[in-house]
Write a protein that holds these residues in place. Sequence first.
Motif, PDB file in Angstrom:
ATOM      1  N   ARG A 115     -11.186  25.818  -4.067  1.00 49.13           N
ATOM      2  CA  ARG A 115     -12.484  25.286  -4.503  1.00 49.13           C
ATOM      3  C   ARG A 115     -12.338  24.501  -5.795  1.00 49.13           C
ATOM      4  NH1 ARG A 115     -15.580  30.781  -3.169  1.00 49.13           N
ATOM      5  NH2 ARG A 115     -15.906  30.425  -0.959  1.00 49.13           N
ATOM      6  N   ARG A 116     -11.519  25.024  -6.723  1.00 50.79           N
ATOM      7  CA  ARG A 116     -11.317  24.321  -7.983  1.00 50.79           C
ATOM      8  C   ARG A 116     -10.660  22.967  -7.737  1.00 50.79           C
ATOM      9  NH1 ARG A 116      -8.171  22.383 -11.138  1.00 50.79           N
ATOM     10  NH2 ARG A 116      -6.331  23.077 -10.043  1.00 50.79           N
ATOM     11  N   ALA A 117      -9.660  22.941  -6.865  1.00 54.41           N
ATOM     12  CA  ALA A 117      -8.979  21.686  -6.554  1.00 54.41           C
ATOM     13  C   ALA A 117      -9.933  20.701  -5.887  1.00 54.41           C
ATOM     14  CB  ALA A 117      -7.770  21.955  -5.655  1.00 54.41           C
ATOM     15  N   LYS A 118     -10.772  21.197  -4.984  1.00 56.65           N
ATOM     16  CA  LYS A 118     -11.743  20.327  -4.314  1.00 56.65           C
ATOM     17  C   LYS A 118     -12.752  19.794  -5.324  1.00 56.65           C
ATOM     18  CE  LYS A 118     -15.394  20.343  -0.893  1.00 56.65           C
ATOM     19  NZ  LYS A 118     -16.363  21.198  -0.250  1.00 56.65           N
ATOM     20  N   ASP A 119     -13.241  20.662  -6.200  1.00 59.02           N
ATOM     21  CA  ASP A 119     -14.186  20.214  -7.227  1.00 59.02           C
ATOM     22  C   ASP A 119     -13.541  19.180  -8.141  1.00 59.02           C
ATOM     23  OD1 ASP A 119     -16.063  21.906  -6.194  1.00 59.02           O
ATOM     24  OD2 ASP A 119     -15.848  23.445  -7.761  1.00 59.02           O
ATOM     25  N   GLN A 120     -12.272  19.405  -8.522  1.00 55.79           N
ATOM     26  CA  GLN A 120     -11.575  18.459  -9.386  1.00 55.79           C
ATOM     27  C   GLN A 120     -11.419  17.118  -8.695  1.00 55.79           C
ATOM     28  OE1 GLN A 120     -10.556  19.079 -12.641  1.00 55.79           O
ATOM     29  NE2 GLN A 120     -10.295  16.872 -12.631  1.00 55.79           N
ATOM     30  N   GLU A 121     -11.079  17.142  -7.410  1.00 53.10           N
ATOM     31  CA  GLU A 121     -10.911  15.900  -6.661  1.00 53.10           C
ATOM     32  C   GLU A 121     -12.232  15.154  -6.563  1.00 53.10           C
ATOM     33  OE1 GLU A 121     -11.086  13.150  -3.516  1.00 53.10           O
ATOM     34  OE2 GLU A 121     -11.964  15.123  -3.235  1.00 53.10           O
ATOM     35  N   GLU A 122     -13.331  15.866  -6.297  1.00 55.07           N
ATOM     36  CA  GLU A 122     -14.638  15.224  -6.216  1.00 55.07           C
ATOM     37  C   GLU A 122     -15.042  14.639  -7.565  1.00 55.07           C
ATOM     38  OE1 GLU A 122     -17.189  18.259  -4.729  1.00 55.07           O
ATOM     39  OE2 GLU A 122     -16.560  17.963  -2.646  1.00 55.07           O
ATOM     40  N   PHE A 123     -14.777  15.368  -8.640  1.00 51.95           N
ATOM     41  CA  PHE A 123     -15.107  14.873  -9.976  1.00 51.95           C
ATOM     42  C   PHE A 123     -14.292  13.621 -10.299  1.00 51.95           C
ATOM     43  CE2 PHE A 123     -14.238  14.752 -14.539  1.00 51.95           C
ATOM     44  CZ  PHE A 123     -15.532  14.557 -14.999  1.00 51.95           C
ATOM     45  N   ASP A 124     -12.978  13.650  -9.984  1.00 49.63           N
ATOM     46  CA  ASP A 124     -12.132  12.484 -10.238  1.00 49.63           C
ATOM     47  C   ASP A 124     -12.613  11.275  -9.441  1.00 49.63           C
ATOM     48  OD1 ASP A 124     -10.607  14.009 -11.954  1.00 49.63           O
ATOM     49  OD2 ASP A 124      -9.016  14.396 -10.476  1.00 49.63           O
ATOM     50  N   ARG A 125     -13.012  11.487  -8.188  1.00 48.43           N
ATOM     51  CA  ARG A 125     -13.524  10.394  -7.364  1.00 48.43           C
ATOM     52  C   ARG A 125     -14.815   9.838  -7.962  1.00 48.43           C
ATOM     53  NH1 ARG A 125     -14.799  12.211  -1.691  1.00 48.43           N
ATOM     54  NH2 ARG A 125     -16.413  13.189  -2.900  1.00 48.43           N
ATOM     55  N   PHE A 126     -15.686  10.715  -8.434  1.00 49.34           N
ATOM     56  CA  PHE A 126     -16.925  10.278  -9.074  1.00 49.34           C
ATOM     57  C   PHE A 126     -16.628   9.409 -10.292  1.00 49.34           C
ATOM     58  CE2 PHE A 126     -19.812  11.132 -12.650  1.00 49.34           C
ATOM     59  CZ  PHE A 126     -20.957  10.516 -12.179  1.00 49.34           C
ATOM     60  N   MET A 127     -15.681   9.860 -11.117  1.00 45.18           N
ATOM     61  CA  MET A 127     -15.351   9.103 -12.326  1.00 45.18           C
ATOM     62  C   MET A 127     -14.727   7.751 -11.968  1.00 45.18           C
ATOM     63  SD  MET A 127     -16.523  10.819 -14.779  1.00 45.18           S
ATOM     64  CE  MET A 127     -15.789  10.069 -16.218  1.00 45.18           C
ATOM     65  N   ARG A 128     -13.885   7.696 -10.933  1.00 46.90           N
ATOM     66  CA  ARG A 128     -13.308   6.408 -10.505  1.00 46.90           C
ATOM     67  C   ARG A 128     -14.399   5.467 -10.037  1.00 46.90           C
ATOM     68  NH1 ARG A 128      -9.443   9.744  -8.149  1.00 46.90           N
ATOM     69  NH2 ARG A 128     -10.448   9.564  -6.126  1.00 46.90           N
ATOM     70  N   GLU A 129     -15.340   5.985  -9.224  1.00 44.60           N
ATOM     71  CA  GLU A 129     -16.438   5.143  -8.733  1.00 44.60           C
ATOM     72  C   GLU A 129     -17.325   4.684  -9.878  1.00 44.60           C
ATOM     73  OE1 GLU A 129     -18.400   7.475  -5.789  1.00 44.60           O
ATOM     74  OE2 GLU A 129     -16.739   7.320  -4.362  1.00 44.60           O
ATOM     75  N   ARG A 130     -17.536   5.543 -10.839  1.00 42.02           N
ATOM     76  CA  ARG A 130     -18.367   5.194 -11.997  1.00 42.02           C
ATOM     77  C   ARG A 130     -17.707   4.075 -12.810  1.00 42.02           C
ATOM     78  NH1 ARG A 130     -22.260   7.913 -15.393  1.00 42.02           N
ATOM     79  NH2 ARG A 130     -21.947   7.258 -17.546  1.00 42.02           N
ATOM     80  N   ARG A 131     -16.383   4.204 -13.015  1.00 46.43           N
ATOM     81  CA  ARG A 131     -15.672   3.158 -13.756  1.00 46.43           C
ATOM     82  C   ARG A 131     -15.658   1.851 -12.967  1.00 46.43           C
ATOM     83  NH1 ARG A 131     -11.704   6.798 -14.217  1.00 46.43           N
ATOM     84  NH2 ARG A 131     -12.183   8.274 -15.837  1.00 46.43           N
ATOM     85  N   ALA A 132     -15.546   1.961 -11.638  1.00 45.90           N
ATOM     86  CA  ALA A 132     -15.512   0.761 -10.799  1.00 45.90           C
ATOM     87  C   ALA A 132     -16.845   0.011 -10.879  1.00 45.90           C
ATOM     88  CB  ALA A 132     -15.203   1.134  -9.361  1.00 45.90           C
ATOM     89  N   LYS A 133     -17.936   0.726 -11.069  1.00 42.21           N
ATOM     90  CA  LYS A 133     -19.243   0.092 -11.211  1.00 42.21           C
ATOM     91  C   LYS A 133     -19.427  -0.497 -12.599  1.00 42.21           C
ATOM     92  CE  LYS A 133     -21.645   3.044  -7.910  1.00 42.21           C
ATOM     93  NZ  LYS A 133     -22.658   4.089  -7.752  1.00 42.21           N
ATOM     94  N   GLY A 134     -18.527  -0.150 -13.525  1.00 35.47           N
ATOM     95  CA  GLY A 134     -18.599  -0.710 -14.857  1.00 35.47           C
ATOM     96  C   GLY A 134     -19.482   0.065 -15.809  1.00 35.47           C
TER      97      GLY A 134
END
Length: 144
Positions: A115-134
């Motif tokens: 669960r921790r790994a899944k949460d970390q992966e989801e958080f990292d994906r969110f941060m990548r998408e957020r940075r991609a939006k600028g």
Amino acid sequence: MNQSALIRPDWTPATIALMVLGFVVFWPLGLAMLAYIIFGDRLKSFKKDANDTVDGMFASCRGKFGRRAGSAFRGATGNVAFDDWRDAELSRLDEERRKLDEMREEFDSYVRELRRAKDQEEFDRFMRERRAKGQGDVPGFPAT
């Protein structure tokens, strides 16, 4: 479908209906159902913690009174051979329970790590998408 699958701690039609019915009949019942829906998944860990605490209290009592005093609490039959056999079987069962408890703890830690790994992966994906939006980085959070 069995009863436990119908009434599980989740927002299912059955639990919502029971919650609404509880509020209509007697508001504390509805409130209790709402609490079960929201916090019900934590009941298993609460029950495990409570059982572990009680088991620890009784284990300390067994340690104080010793092995033979523990068999007196079980009710000695007067037949020494039977009492010895029963004590040996109970010891074997205690050992099996200890092994099962260790396996359960290992599995629980494995699931927590997944669960921790899944949460970390989801958080990292969110941060990548957020940075991609600028939108930039959030102060206090490291860039990944």
